[in-house]
Motif scaffolding. Structure first.
Motif, PDB file in Angstrom:
ATOM      1  N   SER A 118      44.963  33.603  40.667  1.00  0.00           N
ATOM      2  CA  SER A 118      45.585  34.857  40.232  1.00  0.00           C
ATOM      3  C   SER A 118      47.079  34.869  40.529  1.00  0.00           C
ATOM      4  O   SER A 118      47.871  35.463  39.775  1.00  0.00           O
ATOM      5  CB  SER A 118      44.892  36.035  40.921  1.00  0.00           C
ATOM      6  N   ASP A 128      44.064  44.255  35.351  1.00  0.00           N
ATOM      7  CA  ASP A 128      42.672  44.192  34.872  1.00  0.00           C
ATOM      8  C   ASP A 128      42.380  42.844  34.236  1.00  0.00           C
ATOM      9  O   ASP A 128      41.324  42.240  34.458  1.00  0.00           O
ATOM     10  CB  ASP A 128      42.415  45.307  33.860  1.00  0.00           C
ATOM     11  N   ALA A 129      43.319  42.347  33.432  1.00  0.00           N
ATOM     12  CA  ALA A 129      43.105  41.064  32.763  1.00  0.00           C
ATOM     13  C   ALA A 129      43.081  39.920  33.767  1.00  0.00           C
ATOM     14  O   ALA A 129      42.261  39.007  33.674  1.00  0.00           O
ATOM     15  CB  ALA A 129      44.210  40.842  31.717  1.00  0.00           C
ATOM     16  N   ALA A 169      42.245  40.121  36.961  1.00  0.00           N
ATOM     17  CA  ALA A 169      40.996  40.214  37.722  1.00  0.00           C
ATOM     18  C   ALA A 169      39.830  39.658  36.926  1.00  0.00           C
ATOM     19  O   ALA A 169      38.956  38.960  37.464  1.00  0.00           O
ATOM     20  CB  ALA A 169      40.726  41.675  38.100  1.00  0.00           C
ATOM     21  N   GLN A 170      39.806  39.962  35.605  1.00  0.00           N
ATOM     22  CA  GLN A 170      38.696  39.488  34.766  1.00  0.00           C
ATOM     23  C   GLN A 170      38.736  37.969  34.628  1.00  0.00           C
ATOM     24  O   GLN A 170      37.703  37.307  34.660  1.00  0.00           O
ATOM     25  CB  GLN A 170      38.772  40.167  33.396  1.00  0.00           C
ATOM     26  N   GLN A 182      50.387  39.593  32.146  1.00  0.00           N
ATOM     27  CA  GLN A 182      49.088  40.235  31.931  1.00  0.00           C
ATOM     28  C   GLN A 182      48.885  41.377  32.928  1.00  0.00           C
ATOM     29  O   GLN A 182      49.428  41.369  34.032  1.00  0.00           O
ATOM     30  CB  GLN A 182      47.957  39.213  32.093  1.00  0.00           C
ATOM     31  N   THR A 183      48.070  42.326  32.509  1.00  0.00           N
ATOM     32  CA  THR A 183      47.759  43.455  33.385  1.00  0.00           C
ATOM     33  C   THR A 183      46.869  42.976  34.532  1.00  0.00           C
ATOM     34  O   THR A 183      46.266  41.890  34.472  1.00  0.00           O
ATOM     35  CB  THR A 183      47.036  44.556  32.616  1.00  0.00           C
ATOM     36  N   ASN A 238      35.631  43.823  39.287  1.00  0.00           N
ATOM     37  CA  ASN A 238      36.461  44.962  38.895  1.00  0.00           C
ATOM     38  C   ASN A 238      37.822  44.811  39.553  1.00  0.00           C
ATOM     39  O   ASN A 238      38.032  43.982  40.451  1.00  0.00           O
ATOM     40  CB  ASN A 238      35.808  46.293  39.273  1.00  0.00           C
ATOM     41  N   THR A 239      38.762  45.631  39.093  1.00  0.00           N
ATOM     42  CA  THR A 239      40.150  45.540  39.578  1.00  0.00           C
ATOM     43  C   THR A 239      40.250  45.944  41.032  1.00  0.00           C
ATOM     44  O   THR A 239      41.034  45.368  41.803  1.00  0.00           O
ATOM     45  CB  THR A 239      41.054  46.435  38.713  1.00  0.00           C
ATOM     46  N   SER A 240      39.434  46.931  41.471  1.00  0.00           N
ATOM     47  CA  SER A 240      39.509  47.398  42.850  1.00  0.00           C
ATOM     48  C   SER A 240      39.166  46.283  43.831  1.00  0.00           C
ATOM     49  O   SER A 240      39.847  46.092  44.845  1.00  0.00           O
ATOM     50  CB  SER A 240      38.570  48.591  43.049  1.00  0.00           C
TER      51      SER A 240
END
Length: 754
Positions: free
Chosen positions: A705, A717-718, A720-721, A714-715, A727-729
């Motif tokens: 990451s 969320d992206a 993390a995925q 990238q965000t 999930n992002t948390s």
């Protein structure tokens, strides 16, 4: 007087001699002429009974033998009709055969023969090829049953066969005489997949026959339905087996039973019975001459013993009557005047008796006092344990034994001392303080159910403080015994309650437990205890459930992890002392139950159980016992787990690089890939990679990451995925834990630097 005394002596002698001579005359006049016939008939009856016992024992054994093929056919693990020649299948069948050890004391070996595999599997877990039976010392080599003929017969076996006792060379090149059963699988079936060979040592059957009677000196024959002699208990038999057939055919006219058989001028008692289970004939042959010699020897010895007995009895009776006539008379006179007052003088025999009687009376008085003390203690213990109500009826009964509660408040104290102190000396000293009653307090002491503990029950005025009194008592005890003393006190101001004393006792037990585990002031009142923290009971209940589940799953890693967590909580000051022993007992019970599964007859486990449940332990001793039990259980679990393939470091790294960023990647997934259990792989991973699995995967994903945060826009969320987080948390929490900042802060800082 002397003449009368002599007449009495003669009368006694004559009467005693008549009593002795009467049964002797009966024996000599009646029993001896008929003893031979009676004994012969009894011996025939006993031989018949013995033969039936042998038949019953053999029927029980053969019933198991003929049931075994049916049990093997039902065994789903063996799969008789679907076997293939694989190492795994052979190991599985060998392990299953270990379960058929129900008659190890009788059966020497049980072999399962499978035609498709060409192997024979023993109940010991060994496996033999067909050619092993042609080599003496490797398999089971029959001198009169060639190997080719044996397996040809086993392959086409349609009905059970029994081979008479013969020489067999067993593995290890030992010669043993065996009785062999060969049974098809299944009995009576067609296209059988194999057969079962059951071998019984001849000496095992003979020991069983001899155990029926140690005095038996004859010979047993077992004959099958075809008239073959399967076994003879004596190779040099009195009568050859084939010569018995003529006698048995004559005996069969009158049915089963016993009769006399004569051969070459010698007589034999022959008992015969036929099994209704398999039709086998059981024959016992006993020489009559040996029996008669025994009878004659018994007769001679009996006459000699009777003569010696009469002589000895005559001497004893004469001497006893002469010596004891006058002492008996004087003793009767003394008993009549026992309670009359006499002047004191040097003691003779009778004065010694008087003194002994006086001591008996004194001992009786002492015993009465001890019984009264015991009854008093029982009444008090029933009160403190809540088995009786504190009411008017109880007070009236207690008053009989000197127990009274005249004041309005109730207090109960538990006095605990080191185990090195003598119970009796301490109890005697403590009872002396019962005399220290004042106008404001009255109390009583009794022994606790626990060693080296005493209970003090008292009533006092509400204004009276019981703690200073017990503090002074604690100081005196420590000075006298030179041992550590703790006193826990429970006080209730409601004596009208039926369970007031019981409640005070429970409070005192809570206080003494706190002192034993946490220390502090040696005298503690329950009301001085801090309030326990809430929520801990449910937490420990969950831990214990997790521990029991881990033990059932044979997960040694989880067992060790959970017990360490429990020990940490036991050592912490946050747990109320009254809960420590409860958690300890439940944890040790779970671990010992796990050990019981693996070693139900282990003497060491019995000693460990006895040690674990002793009453007084410190927290360090409790956690030490839990740790030792856990290490022992985990060692057994690890030793019983199957050997698995260990993956190399490069193989693990390659697989993580391929699958580690997937959302469904888990410990179970990688363990399945390397054909290992999750717990085993977890231990192997930590040993190989130097850190545990979750930490390694988290670092791997966070490093990936970081590259994405640096090289892309990238965000979160992206990112993390793409890195496998659910999930992002969870991604943000893990990132901050490893890097020290949040992903957003890291990206911002990186931009500023660049």
């Amino acid at each position: 007087m002397k003449k009368n005394r002599m007449n009495l002596l003669i009368q006694h002698l004559v009467s005693y001699l008549l009593v002795l001579l009467f049964p002797v005359l009966i024996i000599l006049a009646y029993y001896y002429p008929h003893s031979t016939a009676v004994v012969k008939q009894k011996e025939m009856d006993w031989n018949t009974h013995l033969t039936e016992q042998v038949m019953t024992s053999m029927d029980t054994f053969t019933r198991y033998v003929y049931n075994l093929p049916f049990e093997l056919v039902k065994n789903r693990e063996i799969k008789l009709y679907d076997t293939d020649d694989r190492d795994y299948q052979r190991v599985l069948i060998a392990n299953e055969m270990r379960k058929y050890n129900a008659t190890d004391g009788f059966i020497d070996s049980t072999l399962l023969y499978l035609k498709n595999m060409g192997y024979l599997f023993a109940k010991t877990g060994s496996a033999y090829k067909e050619e092993d039976f042609s080599k003496p010392g490797i398999g089971y080599y029959y001198e009169n049953w060639p190997q080719k003929q044996m397996f040809a017969q086993l392959s086409h076996l349609k009905a059970p066969i029994v081979r008479p006792v013969e020489e067999v060379i067993i593995p290890g090149s030992n010669h043993v005489r065996m009785l062999t059963f060969a049974l098809p699988l299944p009995i009576g079936g067609y296209d059988t997949p194999g057969a079962v060979l059951i071998m019984v040592r001849e000496d095992t059957i003979i020991r069983m026959l001899n155990s029926m009677s140690e005095m038996y000196s004859g010979n047993f024959f077992i004959i099958d339905t075809e008239g073959r002699s399967l076994l003879s208990s004596n190779q040099s038999a009195y009568i050859p087996a084939d010569e018995l057939q003529g006698f048995l055919s004559g005996l069969a006219e009158n049915g089963e039973g016993a009769g006399l058989y004569k051969k070459d001028g010698h007589s034999y008692i022959v008992s015969h019975t036929v099994s209704d289970k398999n039709g086998w004939q059981y024959v016992s042959v006993l020489p009559v001459t040996e029996m008669l010699q025994g009878i004659q020897s018994v007769q001679r010895n009996t006459i000699l013993l009777i003569g010696l007995m009469l002589l000895l009895e005559f001497l004893i009776i004469y001497i006893s009557i002469r010596r004891n006539y006058q002492p008996i008379k004087r003793l009767v006179d003394f008993a009549a005047n026992l309670f009359e007052t006499v002047e004191r003088k040097p003691m003779n025999e009778f004065e010694t008796i008087r003194y002994a009687l006086g001591e008996l009376v004194s001992a009786n008085s002492s015993l009465d006092a001890r019984v009264k003390q015991t009854m008093r203690d029982n009444l008090l213990f029933e009160l403190v344990s809540g088995k009786t109500a504190y009411g008017q009826d109880y007070l009236e009964q207690a008053r009989t034994y000197g127990i009274e509660f005249p004041h309005h408040s109730i207090a109960v104290a538990v006095i605990a001392m080191d185990s090195s102190v003598s119970d009796d000396c301490t109890a005697e000293y403590l009872r002396s303080i019962e005399g220290r009653h004042s106008d404001e307090m009255a109390g009583y002491l009794l022994k606790s159910i626990y060693s080296h503990e005493m209970i003090f029950v008292c009533s006092h005025e509400p204004s009276y403080s019981i703690k200073p009194f017990l503090t002074e008592l604690c100081r005196e005890l420590e000075e006298k015994t030179e041992a550590k003393v703790h006193i826990g006190i429970g006080v209730t101001a409601k004596p009208d309650m039926t369970d007031a004393v019981h409640v005070a006792y429970l409070q005192a037990m809570r206080a003494i437990e706190h002192l034993r585990l946490r220390g502090g002031n040696p005298v503690l009142i329950f009301d001085e205890l801090d309030s326990p923290k809430g929520g801990s009971i449910s937490y420990f209940a969950e831990l214990l459930q997790s521990l029991e589940l881990a033990i059932l799953k044979n997960d040694a890693g989880s067992v060790q992890n959970i017990t360490e967590r429990i020990n940490c909580q036991l050592r912490s000051d946050g747990m109320p002392p009254h809960m420590v022993r409860s958690v300890y007992i439940n944890t040790v019970s779970a671990l010992l139950n796990g050990l019981q599964r693996f070693g139900p007859n282990d003497d060491g486990l019995l000693r460990l159980t006895d040690t674990a449940y002793q009453y007084r332990y410190t927290v360090e001793q409790m956690t030490g016992i839990i740790s030792d039990s856990c290490i022992r259980l985990c060692g057994i679990i690890q030793s019983m787990l199957p050997t698995v393939r260990h993956a190399s470091q490069d193989e693990i790294t390659d697989f993580i690089e391929q699958k580690g960023l997937h959302a469904d990647f888990s410990l179970q997934l990688i363990a399945d890939h390397f054909t290992m259990s999750a717990s085993n792989f977890s231990h192997h991973f930590k040993k190989t990679m130097g850190q545990n699995f979750k930490e390694y995967i988290d670092v791997f994903r966070i490093q990936t990451s970081i590259q994405l945060l640096r090289s892309t826009n990238q965000t979160l969320d992206a990112v993390a995925q793409q890195t496998g987080f659910s999930n992002t948390s969870s991604f943000i929490r893990c990132f901050k834990k490893i890097v020290g900042t949040t992903p957003g802060q890291y990206r911002e800082t990186h931009k500023l630097i660049s």
